[in-house]
Design a protein around this motif. Sequence first.
Motif, PDB file in Angstrom:
ATOM      1  N   LEU A 184       0.832  -1.212   0.000  1.00  0.00           N
ATOM      2  CA  LEU A 184       0.000   0.000   0.000  1.00  0.00           C
ATOM      3  C   LEU A 184       0.863   1.257   0.000  1.00  0.00           C
ATOM      4  N   ARG A 185       1.931   1.231   0.786  1.00  0.00           N
ATOM      5  CA  ARG A 185       2.829   2.379   0.845  1.00  0.00           C
ATOM      6  C   ARG A 185       3.510   2.602  -0.500  1.00  0.00           C
ATOM      7  N   ARG A 186       3.918   1.524  -1.185  1.00  0.00           N
ATOM      8  CA  ARG A 186       4.548   1.645  -2.496  1.00  0.00           C
ATOM      9  C   ARG A 186       3.561   2.196  -3.514  1.00  0.00           C
ATOM     10  N   HIS A 187       2.298   1.753  -3.444  1.00  0.00           N
ATOM     11  CA  HIS A 187       1.269   2.251  -4.358  1.00  0.00           C
ATOM     12  C   HIS A 187       1.043   3.761  -4.157  1.00  0.00           C
ATOM     13  N   GLU A 188       0.956   4.190  -2.905  1.00  0.00           N
ATOM     14  CA  GLU A 188       0.807   5.625  -2.628  1.00  0.00           C
ATOM     15  C   GLU A 188       2.004   6.407  -3.142  1.00  0.00           C
ATOM     16  N   ARG A 189       3.193   5.853  -2.973  1.00  0.00           N
ATOM     17  CA  ARG A 189       4.409   6.527  -3.425  1.00  0.00           C
ATOM     18  C   ARG A 189       4.424   6.657  -4.948  1.00  0.00           C
ATOM     19  N   GLU A 190       3.971   5.633  -5.659  1.00  0.00           N
ATOM     20  CA  GLU A 190       3.907   5.704  -7.123  1.00  0.00           C
ATOM     21  C   GLU A 190       2.938   6.786  -7.583  1.00  0.00           C
ATOM     22  N   ILE A 191       1.810   6.909  -6.904  1.00  0.00           N
ATOM     23  CA  ILE A 191       0.849   7.964  -7.248  1.00  0.00           C
ATOM     24  C   ILE A 191       1.465   9.336  -7.000  1.00  0.00           C
ATOM     25  N   ALA A 192       2.164   9.487  -5.877  1.00  0.00           N
ATOM     26  CA  ALA A 192       2.811  10.764  -5.564  1.00  0.00           C
ATOM     27  C   ALA A 192       3.899  11.094  -6.577  1.00  0.00           C
ATOM     28  N   GLU A 193       4.630  10.078  -7.055  1.00  0.00           N
ATOM     29  CA  GLU A 193       5.660  10.319  -8.074  1.00  0.00           C
ATOM     30  C   GLU A 193       5.024  10.757  -9.391  1.00  0.00           C
TER      31      GLU A 193
END
Length: 191
Positions: free
Chosen positions: A156-165
């Motif tokens: 979930l944290r990686r998915h949020e980070r990809e959206i932020a990128e």
Amino acid sequence: MTIPGVDVNVAQSVTAAVGDFARFRSADKLVAYFGLNPRVRQSGGLPAATGRITKTGRSQVRGMLVEAAWVAPRSPGPLRAFYQRVKARRGIQVAIVATGHKMTTLCWHLVTKGQDYAFARPRLVAFKRPKLQLQAGAERRVARRGLGYEYNDKTLRRHEREIAEQQERAYAVMTAHRQPCGPATAQKNTT
């Protein structure tokens, strides 16, 4: 607290120093209150020259906002793209102060309009909320999985980070294609 880099202590300091945000007519007035606005020198018909920040007003909150600005570029998003753009042109120190200036402007807009930061990472914000509740006097709970527990899930944290990128890249593209306007363009056309 939805802005990256702003934790409980920074949010409380800004809120305590400002009190009622409605007393400032614009975000620029709040920035000037904290002394994060650049000094402007102009004489006669010569163009204005900007210098260092004025450092008038609330030094403690200004310091906390600048410290928060050191943290904000570590997480992906539009604030990091802004920081990198200013750093490439003016250097690290100016970029940090400019990021603190932008964070102050964001605080004014978010509080006066009653909104959350559009590029916030929901699980990170949920992770920050229990700290706020504990400082407000809530009882400490043991072995309970609350909303902030999802922040521990790496997928979930990686998915949020990809959206932020993606948001960061979109901001960088938007600012790269921006054309200058205002007095600087008018001076170029007259010469």
